[in-house]
Design a protein around this motif. Structure first.
Motif, PDB file in Angstrom:
ATOM      1  N   GLY A  73       0.801  -1.216   0.000  1.00 15.87           N
ATOM      2  CA  GLY A  73       0.000   0.000   0.000  1.00 15.87           C
ATOM      3  C   GLY A  73       0.833   1.265   0.000  1.00 15.87           C
ATOM      4  N   HIS A 118       5.399   5.867  -9.971  1.00 19.16           N
ATOM      5  CA  HIS A 118       5.733   4.616  -9.289  1.00 19.16           C
ATOM      6  C   HIS A 118       6.923   3.953  -9.982  1.00 19.16           C
ATOM      7  CE1 HIS A 118       2.968   3.914  -6.083  1.00 19.16           C
ATOM      8  NE2 HIS A 118       1.884   3.940  -6.834  1.00 19.16           N
ATOM      9  N   PRO A 175      -2.026   3.775  -2.827  1.00 17.58           N
ATOM     10  CA  PRO A 175      -0.907   3.823  -3.775  1.00 17.58           C
ATOM     11  C   PRO A 175      -1.092   4.827  -4.907  1.00 17.58           C
ATOM     12  CG  PRO A 175      -1.399   1.559  -3.212  1.00 17.58           C
ATOM     13  CD  PRO A 175      -2.512   2.394  -2.638  1.00 17.58           C
ATOM     14  N   GLU A 179       5.507  -3.789  -9.479  1.00 18.58           N
ATOM     15  CA  GLU A 179       4.248  -3.906  -8.740  1.00 18.58           C
ATOM     16  C   GLU A 179       3.729  -5.335  -8.798  1.00 18.58           C
ATOM     17  OE1 GLU A 179      -0.443  -2.525  -9.005  1.00 18.58           O
ATOM     18  OE2 GLU A 179       1.070  -1.397 -10.147  1.00 18.58           O
ATOM     19  N   TRP A 227       0.090  -6.801  -8.137  1.00 19.08           N
ATOM     20  CA  TRP A 227      -1.285  -6.387  -7.867  1.00 19.08           C
ATOM     21  C   TRP A 227      -2.137  -7.607  -7.541  1.00 19.08           C
ATOM     22  CZ3 TRP A 227      -5.549  -5.082 -11.859  1.00 19.08           C
ATOM     23  CH2 TRP A 227      -6.642  -4.507 -11.197  1.00 19.08           C
ATOM     24  N   SER A 278      -2.828  -1.699 -11.019  1.00 14.55           N
ATOM     25  CA  SER A 278      -3.562  -0.777 -10.159  1.00 14.55           C
ATOM     26  C   SER A 278      -3.602   0.648 -10.709  1.00 14.55           C
ATOM     27  CB  SER A 278      -2.953  -0.766  -8.753  1.00 14.55           C
ATOM     28  OG  SER A 278      -1.668  -0.174  -8.748  1.00 14.55           O
ATOM     29  N   TYR A 324      -3.666  -7.013   3.896  1.00 12.71           N
ATOM     30  CA  TYR A 324      -2.776  -7.454   2.831  1.00 12.71           C
ATOM     31  C   TYR A 324      -2.412  -8.916   3.047  1.00 12.71           C
ATOM     32  CZ  TYR A 324      -1.967  -3.254   0.094  1.00 12.71           C
ATOM     33  OH  TYR A 324      -2.127  -2.207  -0.781  1.00 12.71           O
ATOM     34  N   ASP A 350      -7.194  -0.784  -3.329  1.00 10.35           N
ATOM     35  CA  ASP A 350      -6.545   0.133  -2.386  1.00 10.35           C
ATOM     36  C   ASP A 350      -6.206   1.444  -3.101  1.00 10.35           C
ATOM     37  OD1 ASP A 350      -5.090   1.418  -0.431  1.00 10.35           O
ATOM     38  OD2 ASP A 350      -3.607  -0.166  -0.170  1.00 10.35           O
ATOM     39  N   HIS A 404      -7.104  -1.263   2.339  1.00  8.06           N
ATOM     40  CA  HIS A 404      -5.758  -0.772   2.639  1.00  8.06           C
ATOM     41  C   HIS A 404      -5.189  -1.420   3.892  1.00  8.06           C
ATOM     42  CE1 HIS A 404      -2.383   1.995   2.675  1.00  8.06           C
ATOM     43  NE2 HIS A 404      -2.694   2.419   3.893  1.00  8.06           N
ATOM     44  N   VAL A 411       0.009  -4.087  -4.118  1.00  7.82           N
ATOM     45  CA  VAL A 411      -1.229  -3.324  -4.045  1.00  7.82           C
ATOM     46  C   VAL A 411      -2.378  -4.312  -3.906  1.00  7.82           C
ATOM     47  CG1 VAL A 411      -2.768  -1.691  -5.188  1.00  7.82           C
ATOM     48  CG2 VAL A 411      -0.279  -1.475  -5.470  1.00  7.82           C
TER      49      VAL A 411
END
Length: 299
Positions: A193, A237, A226, A241, A243, A271, A286, A223, A283, A219
């Motif tokens: 996050g 970013h 991010p 990642e 996701w 994301s 996880y 959420d 968020h 992510v």
């Protein structure tokens, strides 16, 4: 066994203890990883995600005698964290806590980009002012303790992790530690996050310095945190990642199939395509770990 290393600062103290392995998780045989045919994610990597979310969750516990004790910054602008040593996995884990107070929220709100100047780093590209100031307040102590542990335990790898605000600070700490320790020490970054942390040049720097294969920026479904620091503010970013586009459905959707390993820092198939940027319950969860509200991480 986990040995938790005291991180003693003017604004932070943590008790030293040696405990059993409450955070241990199954790890697949590295010679024959279980790889999902759709996502390419190994079950071992999924287990790593679960493990490091537990570290992040523990950083929120204000009364956590085990495994990490009480670890709180008491001065505005600083961030809670701890350093732990896992002798079973041969790891030194540096963990930063996410937003937990009004001061933390104000830190997140320091959105102005500022040159990335930290211990051993003097770059013209820019990062989030609040995240940078939070790390710089403890940088000397973090580097000193990690170096001391590596002298006593050569061959260990470094894990830098954090959730939310803590993920942003971890993304500042990781390159600082990489520069301070040199290339011979393995180092990996796991964030959960994490908001955007710097400009596009910083994102490229992170990928080149750490290696995209050593960056794991998770992510969870929708959420919004991010994405709430928009690219229009000059941010981007970095890769890579991961996701989790859907939560696992027992007997129908295997957990590895819920993860998409994305391409680049702003993969439009991941994301980056979300249009909601509000703080929501996803968020705080996880990989099945209730971040900040699970007392079992302190048992």
């Amino acid at each position: 066994m986990y040995t938790f290393v005291p991180w003693v600062l003017s604004a932070l103290s943590i008790a030293t203890s040696v405990v059993a392995s409450p955070l241990a998780v199954p790890v697949a045989n590295s010679t024959s990883p279980v790889i999902d045919v759709v996502t390419g994610i190994t079950s071992a990597l999924f287990d790593d995600f679960i493990l490091y979310t537990k570290y992040c969750s523990a950083s929120y516990r204000e009364n956590c005698a085990r495994p990490v004790g009480r670890a709180l910054f008491n001065e505005p602008g600083h961030i809670t964290g701890f350093i732990a040593r896992d002798d079973g996995r041969l790891e030194i884990v540096v963990t930063f806590r996410g937003t937990h107070s009004v001061d933390d929220a104000l830190t997140v709100g320091q959105l102005a980009l500022t040159p990335f100047i930290s211990r051993g780093i003097n770059e013209t590209f820019s990062v989030h002012t609040g995240f940078l100031n939070s790390y710089n307040g403890v940088a000397d102590d973090v580097i000193r303790i990690v170096k001391e542990q590596l002298v006593a335990h050569p061959g260990y790898r470094i894990i830098v992790t954090g959730h939310s605000l803590g993920g942003g600070v971890a993304a500042i700490a990781a390159p600082s530690l990489r520069v301070a320790l040199g290339d011979a020490v393995p180092l990996k970054l796991y964030t959960f996050g994490q908001p955007r942390t710097g400009d596009p040049s910083y994102a490229t720097y992170m990928e080149d310095l750490l290696g995209e294969q050593n960056i794991h920026r998770s992510v969870h479904t929708t959420d919004g945190i991010p994405g709430f620091i928009f690219p229009s503010l000059g941010y981007a970013h970095f890769a890579t990642e991961y996701w989790q586009y859907s939560d696992p459905i027992p007997f129908l959707l295997a957990r590895e199939r819920t993860i998409k390993k994305c391409v680049g820092g702003e993969d439009p198939a991941c994301s980056a395509k979300l249009t909601t940027f509000a703080l929501s319950s996803v968020h705080w969860t996880y990989y099945g770990q209730e971040i900040s509200s699970d007392p079992t991480v302190c048992l």
